[in-house]
Design an enzyme around this catalytic site. Structure first.
Site, PDB file in Angstrom:
ATOM      1  N   GLY A 160       3.595  12.974  25.356  1.00 11.04           N
ATOM      2  CA  GLY A 160       3.156  14.139  24.597  1.00 11.04           C
ATOM      3  C   GLY A 160       4.291  15.088  24.268  1.00 11.04           C
ATOM      4  O   GLY A 160       4.125  16.304  24.274  1.00 11.04           O
ATOM      5  N   GLY A 201       4.774  21.463  21.714  1.00  8.73           N
ATOM      6  CA  GLY A 201       4.343  22.235  22.875  1.00  8.73           C
ATOM      7  C   GLY A 201       5.258  22.159  24.086  1.00  8.73           C
ATOM      8  O   GLY A 201       6.490  22.111  23.968  1.00  8.73           O
ATOM      9  N   ILE A 202       4.651  22.142  25.257  1.00  7.39           N
ATOM     10  CA  ILE A 202       5.399  22.166  26.516  1.00  7.39           C
ATOM     11  C   ILE A 202       6.260  20.919  26.676  1.00  7.39           C
ATOM     12  O   ILE A 202       7.401  20.993  27.125  1.00  7.39           O
ATOM     13  CB  ILE A 202       4.439  22.315  27.710  1.00  7.39           C
ATOM     14  CG1 ILE A 202       3.757  23.700  27.668  1.00  7.39           C
ATOM     15  CG2 ILE A 202       5.169  22.128  29.035  1.00  7.39           C
ATOM     16  CD1 ILE A 202       2.640  23.869  28.664  1.00  7.39           C
ATOM     17  N   LYS A 211       1.722  10.187  20.231  1.00  4.98           N
ATOM     18  CA  LYS A 211       0.968   9.488  19.179  1.00  4.98           C
ATOM     19  C   LYS A 211       1.321   9.930  17.767  1.00  4.98           C
ATOM     20  O   LYS A 211       1.142   9.167  16.814  1.00  4.98           O
ATOM     21  CB  LYS A 211      -0.538   9.723  19.378  1.00  4.98           C
ATOM     22  CG  LYS A 211      -1.124   9.069  20.603  1.00  4.98           C
ATOM     23  CD  LYS A 211      -2.647   9.038  20.529  1.00  4.98           C
ATOM     24  CE  LYS A 211      -3.236  10.428  20.388  1.00  4.98           C
ATOM     25  NZ  LYS A 211      -4.716  10.396  20.309  1.00  4.98           N
ATOM     26  N   TYR A 226     -13.668  17.914  32.584  1.00 11.70           N
ATOM     27  CA  TYR A 226     -12.266  18.288  32.410  1.00 11.70           C
ATOM     28  C   TYR A 226     -11.577  18.482  33.759  1.00 11.70           C
ATOM     29  O   TYR A 226     -10.449  18.012  33.969  1.00 11.70           O
ATOM     30  CB  TYR A 226     -12.150  19.566  31.580  1.00 11.70           C
ATOM     31  CG  TYR A 226     -10.729  20.085  31.518  1.00 11.70           C
ATOM     32  CD1 TYR A 226      -9.721  19.349  30.894  1.00 11.70           C
ATOM     33  CD2 TYR A 226     -10.372  21.302  32.114  1.00 11.70           C
ATOM     34  CE1 TYR A 226      -8.409  19.806  30.856  1.00 11.70           C
ATOM     35  CE2 TYR A 226      -9.069  21.770  32.076  1.00 11.70           C
ATOM     36  CZ  TYR A 226      -8.092  21.022  31.441  1.00 11.70           C
ATOM     37  OH  TYR A 226      -6.791  21.468  31.407  1.00 11.70           O
TER      38      TYR A 226
END
Length: 487
Positions: free
Chosen positions: A86, A90-91, A111, A237
């Site tokens: 990922g 972002g992070i 992705k 979650y």
């Protein structure tokens, strides 16, 4: 800024700084540029004021101004290979860029190969940024639920860079809904990415990590807080996210002495696309920037293998690293910050804080949140509207209405008369609104209590309507129904 300009002028002119202790510093232009970007520590002279703080050297003052108290790079990750899931935004990308400043190699396992209409960045744009920062990049199209894609990316990394030294399990999916409102497709997605993806990527990287001189696995996951408040409103979650944390708990013991395995979690909300989705556009000012997580990750990954089994909070480790002023990490310095999930603050308080700070939370945390959302004259009005919803009304209306209210009781609300049994809530609608109505909050109350005709409000300019006018007319019929309920 005058002091900064003066110092740099002396640096670029080749002059030396001399102190009463015959301390001299004459950094080169290359030193200064790298130093300002955080790629090296203050110019590396043996007697520099950085190592002898009692010496009054202007370098120290300039270092403070240029770096604004963020954690400096030390070069410890130079030549190391990081496999980050990922990492296209972002992070994950922030951690990649921090390592790249040391000259690290980064495998971008994500992705997004083509630009997303709403989300920034692809694996290829991230690769360009990493290389511009001083690192080497290998973009790989990877869905962490797909064993073959992960295995291919791992093999490509080993072939290109000679091995893998660090794994950062950052990829994650989030859906903050209760058991009855969470489709199994979403449950499978969260468990597949968060739990299975983390476990699988770790499993495939570990044989290569065992060959590294200082291997690390870092999962972006919270401490295992078993307080039921963190389960009751989004059990799926929490199960998925805690699955990542349980990987830390188990693998840290399994590979103790061979691989450091730790977790990192933020003290406050972090400004990312996911946070925008959860809290609306106004959430940003209550957040810190991704750089705080990148600096915290860098501190962890720079430690020896003996530092393992830790559930680290970003702010805590940076305090130990000497960071004192955290305003530099804030999106809006001085603004109150929103605590993150799974720590000390209970979810009901988090939601109330989001509303107080001007945001519209996309999650609901139970009784307290319902009371907070439906309080006040606007909330009471929508509470009555909610009580009049029915499958028949949804069937005959088939529209989603958004109300942008100004004046004494500002805020955004919606009425969904298109999906399921209908719903009413504060915040942006979960789907695109068919009709958007903008008006003063007091005029809204008058309209739904029958004291102001919608047609007259529209004609007089008090009510502005965008979208399907036929559906807007249907809303007037609903208002008549509301009047019978004695709003």
């Amino acid at each position: 800024m005058l002091q900064l300009s003066f110092n740099l002028t002396h640096f670029l002119s080749g002059k030396k700084w001399r102190t009463g202790n015959a301390h001299e510093c004459a950094p080169s232009l290359v030193n200064i540029l790298d130093w300002a970007k955080g790629q090296i520590s203050p110019p590396g002279f043996v007697n520099c004021a950085v190592t002898q703080p009692h010496i009054a050297c202007p370098l120290t003052e300039t270092w403070s101004i240029l770096h604004c108290a963020m954690l400096p790079n030390t070069g410890k990750l130079s030549g190391y290979t990081l496999f980050i899931t990922g990492a296209s935004r972002g992070i994950g990308k922030a951690i990649a860029l921090k390592a790249a400043k040391d000259g690290a190699n980064v495998v971008i396992a994500a992705k997004t190969a083509e630009a997303h209409p709403k989300l920034p960045g692809t694996i290829y744009t991230a690769a360009q940024e990493i290389e511009a920062a001083g690192g080497k990049a290998l973009p790989c199209i990877v869905d962490v639920r797909d064993e073959k894609q992960i295995n291919d990316a791992v093999e490509s990394a080993v072939q290109k860079f000679g091995g893998i030294d660090i794994l950062v399990n950052n990829a994650s999916a989030i859906n903050l809904t209760g058991t009855l409102n969470t489709p199994m497709k979403k449950v499978d997605l969260m468990l597949g990415i968060n739990l299975r993806g983390t476990y699988l990527t770790s499993k495939l990287c570990i044989p290569h990590l065992l060959k590294s001189k200082n291997p690390h696995i870092l999962n972006l996951s919270p401490p295992l807080n078993l307080n039921p408040v963190w389960f009751k409103s989004h059990t799926a979650y929490t199960m998925a996210k805690y699955g990542m944390s349980m990987c830390v708990l188990g693998m840290a013991e399994e590979f103790r002495g061979s691989i450091a395995v730790n977790a990192l979690w933020p003290r406050t909300a972090i400004k990312t696309a996911a946070m925008d989705m959860l809290g609306g556009s106004e959430i940003a000012k209550t957040c810190r920037k991704v750089e705080i997580m990148a600096d915290a990750a860098y501190a962890i990954l720079s430690k020896p293998v003996s530092y393992t089994g830790q559930f680290v909070i970003d702010e805590n480790i940076l305090k130990k690293e000497g960071i004192k002023d955290f305003d530099v990490y804030a999106v809006a310095p001085g603004h109150p910050l929103l605590p993150d999930f799974f720590l000390d603050e209970e979810p009901e308080n988090l939601e109330k804080m989001m509303v107080d700070y001007g945001s519209s939370p996309a999650f609901k945390s139970g009784k307290a949140s319902t009371e907070a959302a439906f309080s006040g004259p606007i909330g009471e009005t929508f509470k009555v509207i909610k009580g009049n919803l029915s499958p028949e009304l949804v069937k005959t209306t088939q529209g989603v209405y958004k109300f942008d209210l100004s004046g004494e009781h500002p805020g955004v609300w919606y009425i969904d008369l298109k999906n399921d049994a209908g719903s009413v809530a504060s915040g942006e609608p979960p789907v695109k609104a068919d009709v958007e109505m903008s008006l003063d909050s007091n005029d809204f109350i008058k309209m739904f209590s029958g004291k102001l005709k919608p047609t007259m409000a529209f004609m007089s300019g008090k009510l502005k309507i965008k979208g399907d006018m036929t559906l807007a007319i249907k809303m007037e019929k609903m208002m008549a129904m509301m009047n019978k309920s004695k709003l």
